[in-house]
Design an enzyme around this catalytic site. Structure first.
Site, PDB file in Angstrom:
ATOM      1  N   LYS A  22       0.723  -1.067  -0.155  1.00 52.08           N
ATOM      2  CA  LYS A  22      -0.097  -0.294   0.249  1.00 52.08           C
ATOM      3  C   LYS A  22       0.929   1.248   0.237  1.00 52.08           C
ATOM      4  O   LYS A  22       0.719   2.775  -0.783  1.00 52.08           O
ATOM      5  CB  LYS A  22      -0.414  -0.394   1.475  1.00 52.08           C
ATOM      6  CG  LYS A  22      -1.241   1.084   1.055  1.00 52.08           C
ATOM      7  CD  LYS A  22      -2.871   1.226   2.594  1.00 52.08           C
ATOM      8  CE  LYS A  22      -1.207   1.772   4.176  1.00 52.08           C
ATOM      9  NZ  LYS A  22      -1.239   3.565   4.314  1.00 52.08           N
ATOM     10  N   ASN A  23       2.109   1.211   0.484  1.00 53.64           N
ATOM     11  CA  ASN A  23       3.129   2.619   0.810  1.00 53.64           C
ATOM     12  C   ASN A  23       3.314   2.367  -0.380  1.00 53.64           C
ATOM     13  O   ASN A  23       4.526   3.396  -0.577  1.00 53.64           O
ATOM     14  CB  ASN A  23       3.681   2.488   2.595  1.00 53.64           C
ATOM     15  CG  ASN A  23       2.531   2.887   3.642  1.00 53.64           C
ATOM     16  OD1 ASN A  23       1.617   3.376   3.369  1.00 53.64           O
ATOM     17  ND2 ASN A  23       3.219   2.708   5.092  1.00 53.64           N
ATOM     18  N   ARG A  93      -3.582  10.668   4.889  1.00 49.27           N
ATOM     19  CA  ARG A  93      -2.928  11.522   5.070  1.00 49.27           C
ATOM     20  C   ARG A  93      -2.335  11.434   3.720  1.00 49.27           C
ATOM     21  O   ARG A  93      -1.619  12.225   3.386  1.00 49.27           O
ATOM     22  CB  ARG A  93      -2.297  11.690   5.988  1.00 49.27           C
ATOM     23  CG  ARG A  93      -1.137  12.003   6.089  1.00 49.27           C
ATOM     24  CD  ARG A  93      -0.125  11.355   7.565  1.00 49.27           C
ATOM     25  NE  ARG A  93       1.673  11.842   7.189  1.00 49.27           N
ATOM     26  CZ  ARG A  93       1.702  13.703   8.019  1.00 49.27           C
ATOM     27  NH1 ARG A  93       0.683  13.449   7.842  1.00 49.27           N
ATOM     28  NH2 ARG A  93       2.419  13.847   8.099  1.00 49.27           N
ATOM     29  N   CYS A 117      -4.836   8.229  10.008  1.00 42.64           N
ATOM     30  CA  CYS A 117      -4.968   7.731  11.327  1.00 42.64           C
ATOM     31  C   CYS A 117      -4.838   8.714  12.580  1.00 42.64           C
ATOM     32  O   CYS A 117      -3.623   9.675  12.360  1.00 42.64           O
ATOM     33  CB  CYS A 117      -3.834   6.567  11.795  1.00 42.64           C
ATOM     34  SG  CYS A 117      -4.033   4.578  10.603  1.00 42.64           S
ATOM     35  N   ARG A 122       1.553  15.097  13.433  1.00 42.19           N
ATOM     36  CA  ARG A 122       2.107  14.258  11.986  1.00 42.19           C
ATOM     37  C   ARG A 122       1.444  15.864  11.243  1.00 42.19           C
ATOM     38  O   ARG A 122       1.112  15.488  10.214  1.00 42.19           O
ATOM     39  CB  ARG A 122       0.843  13.562  11.207  1.00 42.19           C
ATOM     40  CG  ARG A 122       0.758  12.095  12.787  1.00 42.19           C
ATOM     41  CD  ARG A 122       0.245  11.096  11.434  1.00 42.19           C
ATOM     42  NE  ARG A 122       1.196  10.297  10.392  1.00 42.19           N
ATOM     43  CZ  ARG A 122       0.577   9.728   9.887  1.00 42.19           C
ATOM     44  NH1 ARG A 122      -0.616   8.555  10.000  1.00 42.19           N
ATOM     45  NH2 ARG A 122       1.518   8.404   8.933  1.00 42.19           N
ATOM     46  N   PRO A 123       3.277  16.739  10.989  1.00 48.92           N
ATOM     47  CA  PRO A 123       2.283  17.416  10.710  1.00 48.92           C
ATOM     48  C   PRO A 123       3.301  17.502   9.534  1.00 48.92           C
ATOM     49  O   PRO A 123       3.789  16.398   8.937  1.00 48.92           O
ATOM     50  CB  PRO A 123       3.578  18.721  11.534  1.00 48.92           C
ATOM     51  CG  PRO A 123       4.249  18.153  12.099  1.00 48.92           C
ATOM     52  CD  PRO A 123       3.495  16.365  12.509  1.00 48.92           C
ATOM     53  N   ASP A 125       5.534  19.789   7.849  1.00 53.62           N
ATOM     54  CA  ASP A 125       5.674  21.232   8.232  1.00 53.62           C
ATOM     55  C   ASP A 125       7.218  20.768   6.817  1.00 53.62           C
ATOM     56  O   ASP A 125       8.152  21.576   6.272  1.00 53.62           O
ATOM     57  CB  ASP A 125       6.717  21.431   9.597  1.00 53.62           C
ATOM     58  CG  ASP A 125       7.116  20.331   9.998  1.00 53.62           C
ATOM     59  OD1 ASP A 125       6.522  19.633   9.754  1.00 53.62           O
ATOM     60  OD2 ASP A 125       7.950  20.482  10.412  1.00 53.62           O
ATOM     61  N   ASP A 305       5.250   0.550  11.967  1.00 53.55           N
ATOM     62  CA  ASP A 305       3.639  -0.091  11.151  1.00 53.55           C
ATOM     63  C   ASP A 305       4.034  -1.150  11.864  1.00 53.55           C
ATOM     64  O   ASP A 305       2.599  -1.757  11.389  1.00 53.55           O
ATOM     65  CB  ASP A 305       4.227   0.141  10.279  1.00 53.55           C
ATOM     66  CG  ASP A 305       3.670   1.515   9.665  1.00 53.55           C
ATOM     67  OD1 ASP A 305       3.288   2.468  10.197  1.00 53.55           O
ATOM     68  OD2 ASP A 305       3.057   1.543   8.260  1.00 53.55           O
ATOM     69  N   ARG A 397      -8.445  -0.049   4.737  1.00 58.19           N
ATOM     70  CA  ARG A 397      -7.585   0.594   4.073  1.00 58.19           C
ATOM     71  C   ARG A 397      -6.483   0.364   3.546  1.00 58.19           C
ATOM     72  O   ARG A 397      -5.988   0.363   2.781  1.00 58.19           O
ATOM     73  CB  ARG A 397      -7.329   2.000   5.218  1.00 58.19           C
ATOM     74  CG  ARG A 397      -8.667   2.416   5.781  1.00 58.19           C
ATOM     75  CD  ARG A 397      -7.678   3.997   6.365  1.00 58.19           C
ATOM     76  NE  ARG A 397      -6.992   4.593   6.163  1.00 58.19           N
ATOM     77  CZ  ARG A 397      -6.053   5.321   6.823  1.00 58.19           C
ATOM     78  NH1 ARG A 397      -5.694   5.080   8.075  1.00 58.19           N
ATOM     79  NH2 ARG A 397      -4.655   5.546   5.915  1.00 58.19           N
TER      80      ARG A 397
END
Ligand code: UD1
Length: 418
Positions: A22-23, A93, A117, A122-123, A125, A305, A397
Protein backbone atom coordinates in the site's frame (compact mmCIF):
# COMPACT_ATOMS: atom_id res chain seq x y z
CA UNK A 1 -19.82 -0.49 10.27
CA UNK A 2 -18.43 -3.97 9.63
CA UNK A 3 -17.02 -6.07 12.46
CA UNK A 4 -14.80 -9.13 12.61
CA UNK A 5 -15.90 -12.08 14.72
CA UNK A 6 -12.92 -14.33 15.48
CA UNK A 7 -12.97 -17.67 17.30
CA UNK A 8 -9.71 -18.61 18.99
CA UNK A 9 -7.35 -20.02 19.72
CA UNK A 10 -6.14 -20.92 16.25
CA UNK A 11 -2.84 -22.15 14.91
CA UNK A 12 -2.04 -20.36 11.65
CA UNK A 13 -0.57 -22.76 9.11
CA UNK A 14 -0.13 -22.79 5.34
CA UNK A 15 1.06 -20.53 2.55
CA UNK A 16 -0.03 -16.96 1.92
CA UNK A 17 0.99 -14.51 -0.80
CA UNK A 18 2.08 -10.95 0.04
CA UNK A 19 -0.05 -8.28 -1.61
CA UNK A 20 1.52 -5.25 -3.27
CA UNK A 21 2.64 -2.61 -0.78
CA UNK A 22 0.00 0.00 0.00
CA UNK A 23 2.68 2.48 1.00
CA UNK A 24 4.57 2.02 -2.27
CA UNK A 25 1.38 2.14 -4.35
CA UNK A 26 0.22 5.51 -3.04
CA UNK A 27 3.26 7.54 -4.19
CA UNK A 28 3.40 5.53 -7.44
CA UNK A 29 -0.19 6.55 -8.15
CA UNK A 30 0.62 10.20 -7.37
CA UNK A 31 3.60 10.00 -9.75
CA UNK A 32 1.25 9.59 -12.73
CA UNK A 33 0.48 13.31 -12.34
CA UNK A 34 4.01 14.03 -13.56
CA UNK A 35 3.39 13.01 -17.18
CA UNK A 36 0.73 13.19 -19.85
CA UNK A 37 1.65 9.69 -21.01
CA UNK A 38 0.11 6.52 -19.59
CA UNK A 39 1.53 4.96 -16.45
CA UNK A 40 0.58 1.33 -15.88
CA UNK A 41 0.88 -0.02 -12.35
CA UNK A 42 0.71 -3.72 -11.47
CA UNK A 43 0.23 -5.43 -8.10
CA UNK A 44 -1.74 -2.58 -6.54
CA UNK A 45 -3.52 -4.01 -3.50
CA UNK A 46 -7.32 -3.88 -3.47
CA UNK A 47 -7.60 -1.79 -0.31
CA UNK A 48 -9.58 1.31 0.58
CA UNK A 49 -6.63 3.76 0.53
CA UNK A 50 -5.82 2.84 -3.07
CA UNK A 51 -9.43 3.46 -4.04
CA UNK A 52 -9.33 6.82 -2.27
CA UNK A 53 -6.16 7.81 -4.14
CA UNK A 54 -7.74 6.71 -7.41
CA UNK A 55 -10.79 8.88 -6.70
CA UNK A 56 -8.52 11.80 -5.88
CA UNK A 57 -6.57 11.39 -9.12
CA UNK A 58 -9.80 11.17 -11.11
CA UNK A 59 -10.90 14.39 -9.44
CA UNK A 60 -7.60 15.90 -10.58
CA UNK A 61 -8.39 14.94 -14.18
CA UNK A 62 -6.58 11.62 -14.44
CA UNK A 63 -8.26 8.97 -16.60
CA UNK A 64 -8.02 5.59 -14.89
CA UNK A 65 -8.78 2.19 -16.33
CA UNK A 66 -8.38 -1.38 -15.07
CA UNK A 67 -6.44 -3.41 -17.61
CA UNK A 68 -5.88 -7.10 -16.93
CA UNK A 69 -5.09 -6.84 -13.23
CA UNK A 70 -3.16 -3.56 -13.59
CA UNK A 71 -4.27 0.06 -13.48
CA UNK A 72 -3.64 2.42 -16.38
CA UNK A 73 -3.49 6.09 -15.47
CA UNK A 74 -3.33 8.97 -17.89
CA UNK A 75 -3.02 12.58 -16.73
CA UNK A 76 -3.51 14.27 -20.09
CA UNK A 77 -2.86 17.98 -20.53
CA UNK A 78 -2.50 20.59 -17.82
CA UNK A 79 -5.90 22.17 -17.68
CA UNK A 80 -7.55 20.14 -14.95
CA UNK A 81 -8.61 21.00 -11.44
CA UNK A 82 -5.58 21.38 -9.15
CA UNK A 83 -7.44 20.99 -5.90
CA UNK A 84 -7.37 17.97 -3.57
CA UNK A 85 -10.55 18.59 -1.56
CA UNK A 86 -11.12 17.93 2.14
CA UNK A 87 -13.72 15.19 1.53
CA UNK A 88 -11.12 13.05 -0.23
CA UNK A 89 -8.08 14.00 1.83
CA UNK A 90 -9.61 13.68 5.30
CA UNK A 91 -9.51 9.88 5.38
CA UNK A 92 -6.01 9.53 4.02
CA UNK A 93 -2.90 11.49 4.87
CA UNK A 94 -1.10 10.22 1.76
CA UNK A 95 -3.28 12.54 -0.36
CA UNK A 96 -0.65 15.13 0.43
CA UNK A 97 1.59 13.24 -2.03
CA UNK A 98 -0.32 14.99 -4.81
CA UNK A 99 1.20 18.32 -3.76
CA UNK A 100 4.73 17.85 -5.15
CA UNK A 101 3.70 16.45 -8.56
CA UNK A 102 0.91 19.02 -9.04
CA UNK A 103 3.05 22.04 -8.35
CA UNK A 104 5.93 20.59 -10.39
CA UNK A 105 3.89 19.91 -13.52
CA UNK A 106 0.93 22.28 -13.32
CA UNK A 107 2.54 25.13 -11.43
CA UNK A 108 -0.24 25.20 -8.86
CA UNK A 109 -1.77 22.98 -6.21
CA UNK A 110 -4.35 23.41 -3.51
CA UNK A 111 -4.45 20.46 -1.12
CA UNK A 112 -6.49 20.07 2.05
CA UNK A 113 -4.42 19.52 5.19
CA UNK A 114 -4.31 15.77 5.77
CA UNK A 115 -6.26 13.40 8.01
CA UNK A 116 -5.54 9.67 8.23
CA UNK A 117 -4.70 7.54 11.27
CA UNK A 118 -4.95 9.29 14.63
CA UNK A 119 -1.46 8.25 15.70
CA UNK A 120 0.03 11.61 16.53
CA UNK A 121 0.21 15.19 15.37
CA UNK A 122 1.88 14.32 12.04
CA UNK A 123 2.54 17.74 10.57
CA UNK A 124 3.64 18.29 6.96
CA UNK A 125 6.01 21.16 7.72
CA UNK A 126 8.93 19.31 6.09
CA UNK A 127 7.04 18.80 2.83
CA UNK A 128 6.27 22.51 2.75
CA UNK A 129 9.74 23.72 3.72
CA UNK A 130 11.24 21.47 1.04
CA UNK A 131 8.90 22.79 -1.66
CA UNK A 132 9.70 26.34 -0.57
CA UNK A 133 13.41 25.52 -0.92
CA UNK A 134 12.67 24.58 -4.55
CA UNK A 135 11.08 27.98 -5.08
CA UNK A 136 7.37 27.32 -4.45
CA UNK A 137 5.25 30.03 -2.84
CA UNK A 138 3.32 28.38 -0.04
CA UNK A 139 0.19 29.70 1.69
CA UNK A 140 -1.95 28.06 4.35
CA UNK A 141 -5.53 29.18 4.45
CA UNK A 142 -8.85 27.71 5.55
CA UNK A 143 -7.39 24.24 6.14
CA UNK A 144 -5.75 24.16 2.70
CA UNK A 145 -2.15 24.42 1.51
CA UNK A 146 -1.70 26.36 -1.66
CA UNK A 147 1.57 26.06 -3.56
CA UNK A 148 2.59 27.98 -6.68
CA UNK A 149 5.66 28.07 -8.90
CA UNK A 150 6.05 28.88 -12.60
CA UNK A 151 8.78 26.28 -12.59
CA UNK A 152 10.48 24.80 -9.55
CA UNK A 153 14.22 25.34 -9.34
CA UNK A 154 16.65 22.71 -8.09
CA UNK A 155 18.14 23.40 -4.67
CA UNK A 156 19.56 21.82 -1.55
CA UNK A 157 17.29 20.81 1.31
CA UNK A 158 17.94 18.98 4.55
CA UNK A 159 15.00 17.31 6.32
CA UNK A 160 14.87 17.87 10.10
CA UNK A 161 13.95 14.18 10.48
CA UNK A 162 13.70 11.33 7.97
CA UNK A 163 10.14 11.53 6.67
CA UNK A 164 8.85 8.95 4.22
CA UNK A 165 6.10 11.07 2.67
CA UNK A 166 8.30 14.18 2.73
CA UNK A 167 11.10 12.42 0.86
CA UNK A 168 8.64 11.06 -1.72
CA UNK A 169 6.90 14.41 -2.24
CA UNK A 170 10.19 16.25 -2.70
CA UNK A 171 11.61 13.62 -5.07
CA UNK A 172 8.48 13.94 -7.22
CA UNK A 173 8.70 17.73 -7.18
CA UNK A 174 12.42 17.77 -8.03
CA UNK A 175 12.21 15.48 -11.08
CA UNK A 176 10.62 18.32 -13.08
CA UNK A 177 12.57 21.20 -11.49
CA UNK A 178 15.13 23.19 -13.46
CA UNK A 179 18.60 22.02 -12.41
CA UNK A 180 19.85 19.70 -9.70
CA UNK A 181 18.31 19.06 -6.28
CA UNK A 182 20.13 17.47 -3.38
CA UNK A 183 17.99 16.17 -0.51
CA UNK A 184 19.75 15.36 2.78
CA UNK A 185 18.64 13.29 5.78
CA UNK A 186 16.14 11.46 3.57
CA UNK A 187 14.08 8.50 4.74
CA UNK A 188 15.42 5.22 3.35
CA UNK A 189 12.33 2.98 3.29
CA UNK A 190 12.04 0.37 0.49
CA UNK A 191 8.89 2.19 -0.68
CA UNK A 192 11.05 5.25 -1.50
CA UNK A 193 13.42 3.09 -3.52
CA UNK A 194 10.43 1.64 -5.39
CA UNK A 195 9.14 5.14 -6.21
CA UNK A 196 12.59 6.12 -7.50
CA UNK A 197 12.60 3.02 -9.71
CA UNK A 198 9.29 4.07 -11.26
CA UNK A 199 10.42 7.68 -11.74
CA UNK A 200 13.62 6.52 -13.44
CA UNK A 201 11.54 4.36 -15.80
CA UNK A 202 9.57 7.54 -16.57
CA UNK A 203 12.84 9.24 -17.56
CA UNK A 204 13.91 10.87 -14.29
CA UNK A 205 17.54 11.08 -13.21
CA UNK A 206 17.76 10.08 -9.53
CA UNK A 207 20.75 8.86 -7.56
CA UNK A 208 20.97 7.66 -3.99
CA UNK A 209 17.34 6.70 -3.24
CA UNK A 210 17.49 4.40 -0.21
CA UNK A 211 20.43 6.36 1.24
CA UNK A 212 20.29 9.57 3.31
CA UNK A 213 21.29 11.77 0.34
CA UNK A 214 19.28 11.74 -2.86
CA UNK A 215 20.38 13.72 -5.92
CA UNK A 216 17.87 14.53 -8.63
CA UNK A 217 18.69 16.18 -11.94
CA UNK A 218 15.48 17.75 -13.20
CA UNK A 219 14.02 17.03 -16.64
CA UNK A 220 11.74 19.18 -18.84
CA UNK A 221 9.23 16.38 -19.07
CA UNK A 222 8.72 12.75 -18.17
CA UNK A 223 7.13 9.91 -20.14
CA UNK A 224 4.95 6.90 -19.42
CA UNK A 225 6.09 3.65 -17.82
CA UNK A 226 4.99 0.24 -16.62
CA UNK A 227 5.81 -0.78 -13.10
CA UNK A 228 5.08 -3.56 -10.64
CA UNK A 229 4.75 -2.54 -6.99
CA UNK A 230 6.96 -4.25 -4.37
CA UNK A 231 5.45 -6.66 -1.80
CA UNK A 232 3.88 -5.23 1.33
CA UNK A 233 6.38 -5.87 4.11
CA UNK A 234 3.96 -4.70 6.80
CA UNK A 235 1.11 -6.92 5.65
CA UNK A 236 3.48 -9.88 5.25
CA UNK A 237 5.12 -9.15 8.59
CA UNK A 238 1.72 -9.21 10.26
CA UNK A 239 1.06 -12.80 9.08
CA UNK A 240 4.55 -13.89 10.14
CA UNK A 241 4.04 -12.49 13.65
CA UNK A 242 0.73 -14.37 13.66
CA UNK A 243 2.56 -17.61 12.83
CA UNK A 244 5.06 -17.13 15.66
CA UNK A 245 2.45 -16.27 18.27
CA UNK A 246 -0.02 -19.06 17.47
CA UNK A 247 2.61 -21.83 17.44
CA UNK A 248 1.96 -21.93 13.71
CA UNK A 249 3.84 -22.56 10.49
CA UNK A 250 3.33 -19.96 7.77
CA UNK A 251 5.17 -19.48 4.49
CA UNK A 252 4.89 -15.99 3.05
CA UNK A 253 5.31 -16.08 -0.72
CA UNK A 254 6.25 -13.29 -3.11
CA UNK A 255 7.99 -11.41 -0.31
CA UNK A 256 11.23 -9.47 -0.10
CA UNK A 257 13.05 -10.88 2.96
CA UNK A 258 15.71 -8.14 2.85
CA UNK A 259 13.05 -5.51 3.58
CA UNK A 260 11.89 -7.39 6.68
CA UNK A 261 15.33 -7.79 8.35
CA UNK A 262 14.62 -6.22 11.77
CA UNK A 263 11.36 -8.14 12.20
CA UNK A 264 12.90 -11.46 11.18
CA UNK A 265 15.79 -10.89 13.62
CA UNK A 266 13.31 -10.18 16.41
CA UNK A 267 11.23 -13.24 15.58
CA UNK A 268 14.42 -15.29 15.87
CA UNK A 269 15.15 -13.68 19.25
CA UNK A 270 11.72 -14.55 20.66
CA UNK A 271 12.25 -18.20 19.73
CA UNK A 272 10.53 -18.61 16.35
CA UNK A 273 12.31 -20.45 13.52
CA UNK A 274 12.80 -18.36 10.39
CA UNK A 275 13.79 -19.90 7.04
CA UNK A 276 14.29 -18.09 3.75
CA UNK A 277 14.08 -19.58 0.26
CA UNK A 278 13.48 -17.95 -3.15
CA UNK A 279 11.51 -14.91 -2.05
CA UNK A 280 9.54 -16.95 0.47
CA UNK A 281 9.80 -16.62 4.24
CA UNK A 282 8.75 -19.48 6.51
CA UNK A 283 8.13 -18.80 10.20
CA UNK A 284 7.42 -21.55 12.71
CA UNK A 285 6.50 -21.01 16.32
CA UNK A 286 7.54 -24.33 17.75
CA UNK A 287 9.09 -23.21 21.07
CA UNK A 288 7.64 -21.18 23.94
CA UNK A 289 8.11 -17.46 23.18
CA UNK A 290 10.72 -15.41 25.09
CA UNK A 291 10.47 -11.65 25.70
CA UNK A 292 12.60 -9.38 23.49
CA UNK A 293 12.87 -5.60 23.47
CA UNK A 294 12.03 -3.55 20.42
CA UNK A 295 12.65 0.09 19.57
CA UNK A 296 10.94 1.45 16.48
CA UNK A 297 13.04 3.61 14.15
CA UNK A 298 13.06 4.81 10.55
CA UNK A 299 14.24 2.15 8.08
CA UNK A 300 16.41 0.08 8.44
CA UNK A 301 15.16 0.02 12.05
CA UNK A 302 12.16 -1.89 13.39
CA UNK A 303 9.12 -0.43 11.55
CA UNK A 304 6.64 1.55 13.62
CA UNK A 305 3.95 -0.03 11.43
CA UNK A 306 4.69 -3.44 13.03
CA UNK A 307 4.97 -2.22 16.63
CA UNK A 308 1.33 -2.87 17.56
CA UNK A 309 1.36 -6.36 16.04
CA UNK A 310 4.60 -7.17 17.87
CA UNK A 311 3.01 -6.06 21.13
CA UNK A 312 0.28 -8.68 20.67
CA UNK A 313 3.04 -11.30 20.42
CA UNK A 314 4.87 -9.89 23.46
CA UNK A 315 1.82 -10.55 25.68
CA UNK A 316 2.43 -14.28 25.11
CA UNK A 317 6.23 -14.22 25.64
CA UNK A 318 7.91 -15.25 28.88
CA UNK A 319 9.41 -12.19 30.62
CA UNK A 320 9.13 -8.42 30.23
CA UNK A 321 9.35 -6.89 26.75
CA UNK A 322 10.16 -3.19 26.52
CA UNK A 323 8.66 -1.65 23.42
CA UNK A 324 9.79 1.87 22.64
CA UNK A 325 7.98 3.94 20.01
CA UNK A 326 10.26 6.65 18.66
CA UNK A 327 8.54 7.58 15.37
CA UNK A 328 5.02 8.63 16.41
CA UNK A 329 4.07 10.10 19.77
CA UNK A 330 0.60 8.59 20.13
CA UNK A 331 0.87 5.04 18.94
CA UNK A 332 -0.16 2.93 21.93
CA UNK A 333 -3.91 3.09 21.40
CA UNK A 334 -4.04 -0.70 21.22
CA UNK A 335 -2.80 -1.00 24.84
CA UNK A 336 -6.17 -0.56 26.60
CA UNK A 337 -7.81 -2.93 24.11
CA UNK A 338 -5.14 -5.60 24.67
CA UNK A 339 -5.64 -5.12 28.43
CA UNK A 340 -9.34 -5.93 27.98
CA UNK A 341 -8.23 -9.28 26.56
CA UNK A 342 -6.01 -10.00 29.58
CA UNK A 343 -2.66 -8.39 28.71
CA UNK A 344 -0.67 -6.66 31.44
CA UNK A 345 1.06 -3.58 30.03
CA UNK A 346 2.43 -0.38 31.64
CA UNK A 347 3.05 2.67 29.54
CA UNK A 348 5.48 5.41 30.58
CA UNK A 349 6.00 8.06 27.95
CA UNK A 350 6.98 6.31 24.76
CA UNK A 351 7.86 2.98 26.40
CA UNK A 352 5.42 0.12 26.93
CA UNK A 353 6.43 -2.65 29.30
CA UNK A 354 4.62 -5.87 28.45
CA UNK A 355 4.62 -8.50 31.22
CA UNK A 356 4.16 -11.98 29.83
CA UNK A 357 3.02 -14.51 29.32
CA UNK A 358 -0.61 -13.65 29.98
CA UNK A 359 -3.37 -15.85 28.62
CA UNK A 360 -5.63 -13.84 26.33
CA UNK A 361 -9.37 -14.26 26.31
CA UNK A 362 -11.85 -13.24 23.65
CA UNK A 363 -13.58 -9.91 24.33
CA UNK A 364 -15.36 -7.14 22.46
CA UNK A 365 -12.69 -4.63 21.34
CA UNK A 366 -12.49 -1.54 19.17
CA UNK A 367 -10.06 -0.90 16.33
CA UNK A 368 -8.59 2.61 16.56
CA UNK A 369 -6.16 2.81 13.65
CA UNK A 370 -4.87 0.64 10.86
CA UNK A 371 -2.00 -1.21 12.56
CA UNK A 372 -3.68 -1.25 15.99
CA UNK A 373 -6.52 -3.15 14.30
CA UNK A 374 -4.07 -5.74 12.99
CA UNK A 375 -2.71 -6.14 16.53
CA UNK A 376 -6.21 -6.91 17.80
CA UNK A 377 -6.78 -9.46 15.04
CA UNK A 378 -3.58 -11.28 16.02
CA UNK A 379 -4.49 -11.17 19.71
CA UNK A 380 -7.94 -12.55 18.88
CA UNK A 381 -6.43 -15.46 16.91
CA UNK A 382 -4.37 -16.44 19.95
CA UNK A 383 -7.11 -15.79 22.54
CA UNK A 384 -9.52 -18.41 23.77
CA UNK A 385 -13.13 -17.74 22.94
CA UNK A 386 -14.79 -15.21 20.68
CA UNK A 387 -13.50 -11.70 19.98
CA UNK A 388 -15.56 -9.16 18.17
CA UNK A 389 -13.54 -6.31 16.68
CA UNK A 390 -15.52 -3.17 15.91
CA UNK A 391 -14.62 -0.56 13.28
CA UNK A 392 -12.61 -2.79 10.98
CA UNK A 393 -12.89 -0.14 8.28
CA UNK A 394 -9.43 0.80 9.56
CA UNK A 395 -8.17 -2.65 8.47
CA UNK A 396 -9.85 -2.33 5.09
CA UNK A 397 -7.68 0.74 4.42
CA UNK A 398 -4.54 -1.38 4.27
CA UNK A 399 -5.05 -5.16 4.34
CA UNK A 400 -6.20 -6.86 1.16
CA UNK A 401 -8.80 -9.63 1.73
CA UNK A 402 -7.53 -10.14 5.26
CA UNK A 403 -10.30 -12.45 6.41
CA UNK A 404 -9.88 -14.66 3.32
CA UNK A 405 -6.14 -14.87 3.79
CA UNK A 406 -6.52 -15.72 7.47
CA UNK A 407 -9.18 -18.34 6.72
CA UNK A 408 -6.84 -19.95 4.19
CA UNK A 409 -4.37 -20.30 7.09
CA UNK A 410 -6.98 -22.04 9.24
CA UNK A 411 -8.40 -19.12 11.21
CA UNK A 412 -12.09 -18.78 12.02
CA UNK A 413 -12.84 -15.21 11.01
CA UNK A 414 -16.20 -13.89 9.96
CA UNK A 415 -17.04 -10.42 8.69
CA UNK A 416 -20.30 -9.20 10.14
CA UNK A 417 -21.86 -6.39 8.15
CA UNK A 418 -23.66 -3.48 9.75
C1 UD1 B 1 4.62 6.79 6.25
C2 UD1 B 1 3.73 5.58 6.12
C3 UD1 B 1 3.22 5.14 7.50
C4 UD1 B 1 4.41 4.92 8.44
C5 UD1 B 1 5.32 6.14 8.44
C6 UD1 B 1 6.60 5.91 9.24
C7 UD1 B 1 2.75 5.92 3.94
C8 UD1 B 1 1.54 6.20 3.14
N1 UD1 B 1 2.60 5.92 5.27
O1 UD1 B 1 3.83 7.84 6.79
O2 UD1 B 1 2.49 3.93 7.34
O3 UD1 B 1 3.91 4.71 9.75
O4 UD1 B 1 5.72 6.48 7.10
O5 UD1 B 1 7.27 4.80 8.77
O6 UD1 B 1 3.82 5.64 3.40
N2 UD1 B 1 6.98 14.55 10.43
C9 UD1 B 1 7.06 15.89 10.73
N3 UD1 B 1 6.91 16.80 9.70
C10 UD1 B 1 6.69 16.42 8.42
C11 UD1 B 1 6.62 15.04 8.12
C12 UD1 B 1 6.77 14.13 9.15
O7 UD1 B 1 7.23 16.28 11.89
O8 UD1 B 1 6.57 17.28 7.55
C13 UD1 B 1 7.15 13.54 11.52
C14 UD1 B 1 5.88 12.73 11.76
O9 UD1 B 1 4.99 13.40 12.62
C15 UD1 B 1 6.45 11.47 12.36
C16 UD1 B 1 7.78 11.31 11.62
O10 UD1 B 1 8.09 12.58 11.09
O11 UD1 B 1 6.70 11.64 13.74
C17 UD1 B 1 7.77 10.29 10.48
O12 UD1 B 1 6.65 10.55 9.66
P1 UD1 B 1 6.65 10.21 8.09
O13 UD1 B 1 7.82 9.34 7.79
O14 UD1 B 1 6.50 11.47 7.33
O15 UD1 B 1 5.32 9.36 7.97
P2 UD1 B 1 4.33 9.32 6.73
O16 UD1 B 1 5.06 9.56 5.46
O17 UD1 B 1 3.15 10.16 7.03
Amino acid sequence: MDRFRIQGPTRLAGRVRASGAKNASLPALAACLLTSEPVILGRLPAVRDILTMRRLLEHLGVITEDVGGALRLEARGKAHDDEAPYELVKTMRASVLSLGPLVARRGHARVSLPGGCAIGVRPIDQHLAGLAALGADIHLEGGYVEARADRLAGGRFRFDMPTVGGTENLMMAAVLARGTTVLDNCAREPEIVDLARLLVKMGADIEGAGSPTVTIRGADELGGAEHEIIPDRIEGGTYLIGAAMTGGDVTLEGACPGDLGPLLDTLGEVGATVDLADGAIRVRGDEPLRAADVETAPHPGFPTDLQAQYMALATLAEGTSHIQETVFENRFQHVPELARMGAVIDVTGNVARVYGPTPLSGSPVMATDLRASACLVLAALAASGETEIQRIYHLDRGYERMEEKLRSLGAQVERVAG
